[in-house]
Motif scaffolding. Structure first.
Motif, PDB file in Angstrom:
ATOM      1  N   GLN A 136       0.840  -1.194   0.000  1.00  0.00           N
ATOM      2  CA  GLN A 136       0.000   0.000   0.000  1.00  0.00           C
ATOM      3  C   GLN A 136       0.874   1.242   0.000  1.00  0.00           C
ATOM      4  N   GLY A 137       0.538   2.178  -0.889  1.00  0.00           N
ATOM      5  CA  GLY A 137       1.283   3.424  -0.964  1.00  0.00           C
ATOM      6  C   GLY A 137       2.538   3.344  -1.796  1.00  0.00           C
ATOM      7  N   GLN A 138       2.829   2.193  -2.417  1.00  0.00           N
ATOM      8  CA  GLN A 138       4.006   2.051  -3.257  1.00  0.00           C
ATOM      9  C   GLN A 138       3.601   1.603  -4.650  1.00  0.00           C
ATOM     10  N   ASP A 139       4.394   2.022  -5.664  1.00  0.00           N
ATOM     11  CA  ASP A 139       4.058   1.724  -7.046  1.00  0.00           C
ATOM     12  C   ASP A 139       4.746   0.469  -7.571  1.00  0.00           C
ATOM     13  N   THR A 140       5.950   0.182  -7.091  1.00  0.00           N
ATOM     14  CA  THR A 140       6.761  -0.877  -7.673  1.00  0.00           C
ATOM     15  C   THR A 140       6.492  -2.224  -7.005  1.00  0.00           C
ATOM     16  N   PRO A 141       6.093  -3.246  -7.792  1.00  0.00           N
ATOM     17  CA  PRO A 141       5.912  -4.592  -7.233  1.00  0.00           C
ATOM     18  C   PRO A 141       7.230  -5.159  -6.701  1.00  0.00           C
ATOM     19  N   ILE A 142       7.128  -5.986  -5.679  1.00  0.00           N
ATOM     20  CA  ILE A 142       8.309  -6.609  -5.068  1.00  0.00           C
ATOM     21  C   ILE A 142       8.244  -8.109  -5.313  1.00  0.00           C
ATOM     22  N   LYS A 154      10.568 -15.364   3.354  1.00  0.00           N
ATOM     23  CA  LYS A 154       9.722 -14.166   3.439  1.00  0.00           C
ATOM     24  C   LYS A 154      10.570 -12.896   3.354  1.00  0.00           C
ATOM     25  N   ASP A 155      10.178 -12.000   2.480  1.00  0.00           N
ATOM     26  CA  ASP A 155      10.825 -10.693   2.365  1.00  0.00           C
ATOM     27  C   ASP A 155      10.612  -9.909   3.666  1.00  0.00           C
ATOM     28  N   ALA A 156      11.619  -9.130   4.060  1.00  0.00           N
ATOM     29  CA  ALA A 156      11.536  -8.376   5.315  1.00  0.00           C
ATOM     30  C   ALA A 156      10.388  -7.372   5.303  1.00  0.00           C
ATOM     31  N   ARG A 157       9.953  -6.980   4.112  1.00  0.00           N
ATOM     32  CA  ARG A 157       8.871  -5.994   3.997  1.00  0.00           C
ATOM     33  C   ARG A 157       7.487  -6.654   3.962  1.00  0.00           C
ATOM     34  N   PHE A 158       7.450  -7.976   4.047  1.00  0.00           N
ATOM     35  CA  PHE A 158       6.172  -8.699   3.968  1.00  0.00           C
ATOM     36  C   PHE A 158       5.401  -8.520   5.272  1.00  0.00           C
ATOM     37  N   ASN A 159       4.288  -7.817   5.176  1.00  0.00           N
ATOM     38  CA  ASN A 159       3.427  -7.566   6.331  1.00  0.00           C
ATOM     39  C   ASN A 159       1.988  -7.578   5.832  1.00  0.00           C
ATOM     40  N   ALA A 160       1.170  -8.457   6.387  1.00  0.00           N
ATOM     41  CA  ALA A 160      -0.198  -8.635   5.894  1.00  0.00           C
ATOM     42  C   ALA A 160      -0.978  -7.328   5.871  1.00  0.00           C
TER      43      ALA A 160
END
Length: 227
Positions: A167-173, A188-194
């Protein structure tokens, strides 16, 4: 269709959140959220407004006889009624909208917010347009466990890559390559948060994955569900 019109995006986002945007139109809007921040923002606003509305309602447990009455209706073998009175289409749309909104509000009331869940389970189901399950994704603290379905007919000269949109970001990870059969663990990527994930997507890529760090051809999109 001009997606730059705020009123159009707001209308589509409302139908998407309420569940009245179906079929190919729903798939198109999910893909639109991958590339257009305004679409994601409109969707978030609808979700927040409904969540606020639901929080103001006191949960009420139906009486036992209500559930029994529903079961009796389902299990009955009554003959279909031959004479059908068809309400005007506008009436159907109105009642469909109200019923869908009521179901979503009830779901918000019954299910606790994600922030209050201690032992919640996070899953995602990737389906094709025929509603056939292709991958089942289970998330734990360390990894994503991805299992390929027997319904998956994988291309041998291509790979399938999993992405998340925050949310709030344009670029897919990128979250890694999906298995073509069997099961696979993705760290799991460190930015992965449900709470921060707006959408998950699967793309078709050359062997080895995306050559430029972006999805080449988005095939499917899905939501991460917290139970």
């Amino acid at each position: 269709m001009n997606y730059n019109k705020p009123e159009l995006l707001d209308a589509l986002a409302g139908q998407y959140v309420l569940g009245t945007l179906n079929g190919l139109a729903r798939k198109r809007f999910q893909r639109l959220m991958l590339s257009l921040p305004q679409a994601r923002e409109a969707t978030m606003m609808w979700e927040q407004n409904l969540n606020g509305l639901a929080s103001a309602i006191t949960p009420q447990a139906p009486d036992e006889h209500v559930w029994q009455h529903i079961l009796d209706k389902i299990e009955s073998n009554a003959q279909p009624i031959k004479t059908v009175i068809k309400p005007a289409p506008s009436v159907w749309r109105t009642w469909s909208f109200i019923a869908t909104a009521a179901c979503i509000i009830l779901a918000f009331v019954v299910i606790k917010p994600v922030t209050q869940l201690q032992d919640s389970q996070q899953i995602a189901l990737v389906q094709n347009q025929d509603k056939q399950s292709l991958w089942i994704i289970n998330v734990d603290e360390q990894a994503l466990s991805v299992k390929a379905s027997t319904k998956l007919v994988a291309q041998t000269d291509k790979d399938y890559e999993l992405w998340m949109i925050l949310q709030g970001q344009d670029t897919p990870i990128s979250l890694g390559l999906l298995p073509k059969q069997g099961e696979k663990l993705l760290i799991k990527d460190a930015r992965f948060n449900a709470q921060n994930i707006a959408l998950l997507a699967v793309s078709l890529e050359p062997l080895g994955g995306s050559p430029n760090g972006l999805p080449t051809q988005v095939l499917y999109t899905t939501d991460l569900v917290v139970l």
